[in-house]
Design a protein around this motif. Structure first.
Motif, PDB file in Angstrom:
ATOM      1  N   ALA A  54       0.838  -1.201   0.000  1.00 55.47           N
ATOM      2  CA  ALA A  54       0.000   0.000   0.000  1.00 55.47           C
ATOM      3  C   ALA A  54       0.875   1.254   0.000  1.00 55.47           C
ATOM      4  N   ASP A  55       1.965   1.220   0.796  1.00 54.95           N
ATOM      5  CA  ASP A  55       2.881   2.355   0.814  1.00 54.95           C
ATOM      6  C   ASP A  55       3.492   2.572  -0.564  1.00 54.95           C
ATOM      7  N   LEU A  56       3.895   1.476  -1.200  1.00 61.32           N
ATOM      8  CA  LEU A  56       4.510   1.586  -2.518  1.00 61.32           C
ATOM      9  C   LEU A  56       3.530   2.124  -3.549  1.00 61.32           C
ATOM     10  N   SER A  57       2.267   1.690  -3.473  1.00 59.30           N
ATOM     11  CA  SER A  57       1.286   2.191  -4.438  1.00 59.30           C
ATOM     12  C   SER A  57       0.992   3.672  -4.188  1.00 59.30           C
ATOM     13  N   THR A  58       1.000   4.090  -2.920  1.00 63.42           N
ATOM     14  CA  THR A  58       0.811   5.501  -2.590  1.00 63.42           C
ATOM     15  C   THR A  58       1.972   6.336  -3.124  1.00 63.42           C
ATOM     16  N   LEU A  59       3.182   5.837  -2.942  1.00 63.62           N
ATOM     17  CA  LEU A  59       4.354   6.538  -3.468  1.00 63.62           C
ATOM     18  C   LEU A  59       4.319   6.629  -4.989  1.00 63.62           C
ATOM     19  N   GLU A  60       3.909   5.558  -5.639  1.00 56.77           N
ATOM     20  CA  GLU A  60       3.824   5.550  -7.096  1.00 56.77           C
ATOM     21  C   GLU A  60       2.771   6.548  -7.580  1.00 56.77           C
ATOM     22  N   ALA A  61       1.635   6.606  -6.887  1.00 56.52           N
ATOM     23  CA  ALA A  61       0.585   7.561  -7.262  1.00 56.52           C
ATOM     24  C   ALA A  61       1.098   8.995  -7.110  1.00 56.52           C
ATOM     25  N   TYR A  62       1.843   9.260  -6.029  1.00 60.11           N
ATOM     26  CA  TYR A  62       2.403  10.597  -5.825  1.00 60.11           C
ATOM     27  C   TYR A  62       3.404  10.922  -6.923  1.00 60.11           C
ATOM     28  N   ARG A  63       4.265   9.969  -7.236  1.00 58.90           N
ATOM     29  CA  ARG A  63       5.271  10.187  -8.279  1.00 58.90           C
ATOM     30  C   ARG A  63       4.609  10.512  -9.615  1.00 58.90           C
ATOM     31  N   GLN A  64       3.525   9.827  -9.918  1.00 55.80           N
ATOM     32  CA  GLN A  64       2.828  10.079 -11.169  1.00 55.80           C
ATOM     33  C   GLN A  64       2.100  11.423 -11.153  1.00 55.80           C
ATOM     34  N   SER A  65       1.641  11.860  -9.985  1.00 53.07           N
ATOM     35  CA  SER A  65       0.912  13.135  -9.903  1.00 53.07           C
ATOM     36  C   SER A  65       1.839  14.344 -10.022  1.00 53.07           C
ATOM     37  N   ASP A  66       3.119  14.172  -9.709  1.00 51.88           N
ATOM     38  CA  ASP A  66       4.083  15.279  -9.763  1.00 51.88           C
ATOM     39  C   ASP A  66       5.427  14.743 -10.267  1.00 51.88           C
ATOM     40  N   PRO A  67       5.471  14.283 -11.527  1.00 51.11           N
ATOM     41  CA  PRO A  67       6.669  13.594 -12.013  1.00 51.11           C
ATOM     42  C   PRO A  67       7.928  14.461 -12.051  1.00 51.11           C
ATOM     43  N   ASP A  68       7.804  15.752 -12.214  1.00 48.07           N
ATOM     44  CA  ASP A  68       8.978  16.624 -12.252  1.00 48.07           C
ATOM     45  C   ASP A  68       9.198  17.352 -10.926  1.00 48.07           C
ATOM     46  N   PHE A  69       8.462  16.965  -9.898  1.00 48.69           N
ATOM     47  CA  PHE A  69       8.568  17.528  -8.552  1.00 48.69           C
ATOM     48  C   PHE A  69       8.285  19.025  -8.508  1.00 48.69           C
ATOM     49  N   GLU A  70       7.509  19.523  -9.454  1.00 49.41           N
ATOM     50  CA  GLU A  70       7.220  20.958  -9.492  1.00 49.41           C
ATOM     51  C   GLU A  70       6.455  21.408  -8.248  1.00 49.41           C
ATOM     52  N   HIS A  71       5.459  20.629  -7.831  1.00 48.92           N
ATOM     53  CA  HIS A  71       4.680  20.990  -6.636  1.00 48.92           C
ATOM     54  C   HIS A  71       5.552  20.883  -5.383  1.00 48.92           C
ATOM     55  N   ALA A  72       6.367  19.851  -5.321  1.00 47.08           N
ATOM     56  CA  ALA A  72       7.249  19.675  -4.165  1.00 47.08           C
ATOM     57  C   ALA A  72       8.263  20.816  -4.072  1.00 47.08           C
ATOM     58  N   ILE A  73       8.819  21.203  -5.203  1.00 47.91           N
ATOM     59  CA  ILE A  73       9.786  22.306  -5.221  1.00 47.91           C
ATOM     60  C   ILE A  73       9.109  23.612  -4.808  1.00 47.91           C
ATOM     61  N   ALA A  74       7.913  23.844  -5.311  1.00 46.84           N
ATOM     62  CA  ALA A  74       7.176  25.064  -4.948  1.00 46.84           C
ATOM     63  C   ALA A  74       6.876  25.084  -3.457  1.00 46.84           C
ATOM     64  N   ALA A  75       6.490  23.956  -2.887  1.00 42.37           N
ATOM     65  CA  ALA A  75       6.216  23.883  -1.446  1.00 42.37           C
ATOM     66  C   ALA A  75       7.482  24.159  -0.644  1.00 42.37           C
ATOM     67  N   PHE A  76       8.602  23.625  -1.099  1.00 45.53           N
ATOM     68  CA  PHE A  76       9.875  23.861  -0.424  1.00 45.53           C
ATOM     69  C   PHE A  76      10.241  25.349  -0.461  1.00 45.53           C
ATOM     70  N   VAL A  77      10.104  25.956  -1.617  1.00 45.58           N
ATOM     71  CA  VAL A  77      10.429  27.379  -1.770  1.00 45.58           C
ATOM     72  C   VAL A  77       9.536  28.219  -0.859  1.00 45.58           C
ATOM     73  N   ASP A  78       8.244  27.901  -0.830  1.00 43.34           N
ATOM     74  CA  ASP A  78       7.326  28.639   0.050  1.00 43.34           C
ATOM     75  C   ASP A  78       7.735  28.505   1.515  1.00 43.34           C
ATOM     76  N   ALA A  79       8.085  27.313   1.922  1.00 42.45           N
ATOM     77  CA  ALA A  79       8.483  27.087   3.312  1.00 42.45           C
ATOM     78  C   ALA A  79       9.764  27.850   3.638  1.00 42.45           C
ATOM     79  N   GLU A  80      10.725  27.832   2.731  1.00 43.41           N
ATOM     80  CA  GLU A  80      11.980  28.557   2.952  1.00 43.41           C
ATOM     81  C   GLU A  80      11.736  30.057   3.051  1.00 43.41           C
ATOM     82  N   ALA A  81      10.836  30.569   2.246  1.00 43.46           N
ATOM     83  CA  ALA A  81      10.582  32.008   2.225  1.00 43.46           C
ATOM     84  C   ALA A  81       9.716  32.456   3.394  1.00 43.46           C
ATOM     85  N   THR A  82       8.948  31.543   3.960  1.00 42.40           N
ATOM     86  CA  THR A  82       7.994  31.892   5.003  1.00 42.40           C
ATOM     87  C   THR A  82       8.623  31.950   6.389  1.00 42.40           C
ATOM     88  N   PHE A  83       9.511  31.022   6.685  1.00 39.60           N
ATOM     89  CA  PHE A  83      10.032  30.891   8.039  1.00 39.60           C
ATOM     90  C   PHE A  83      11.467  31.396   8.134  1.00 39.60           C
TER      91      PHE A  83
END
Length: 109
Positions: A54-83
């Motif tokens: 189940a963990d692996l299928s969840t990870l695979e679904a996440y990988r497919q939803s953001d294959p270039d990590f654009e959302h993850a990178i944006a979240a990281f940038v927001d967190a760095e800029a906020t705190f």
């Protein structure tokens, strides 16, 4: 327990450290190497054990939803800029404990 003969290439520095440790502990290099490999495998099994199908299928679904990590990178940038980071720009040095000191001494002679 039966034993199997294996040939493994390791760095010269690691080999020298293993020989020094063998002399200090008065134990054969082969025994120390075997124990190190067993300990590594146990740590890896513990680290991988919680991963279920189940963990692996969840990870695979996440990988497919953001294959270039654009959302993850944006979240990281927001967190760095906020705190504010209280130690940003400052050099930190971790103090070496007695075990690390002994290992460095064994590895570096």
């Amino acid at each position: 327990m039966s034993e199997a003969v294996s040939t493994v290439e390791i760095d010269a520095e690691v080999s020298a450290a293993l020989v020094r440790l063998s002399g200090v502990l008065h134990r054969p290099v082969q025994q120390l190497a075997s124990e190190a490999v067993k300990a590594y495998l146990v740590r890896r099994e513990i680290a991988l054990a919680p991963i279920s199908a189940a963990d692996l299928s969840t990870l695979e679904a996440y990988r497919q939803s953001d294959p270039d990590f654009e959302h993850a990178i944006a979240a990281f940038v927001d967190a760095e800029a906020t705190f504010a980071d209280p130690i940003e720009g400052q050099r930190t040095v971790a103090k070496e404990g007695p075990v690390q000191a002994e290992i460095h001494k064994l590895l570096n002679g």
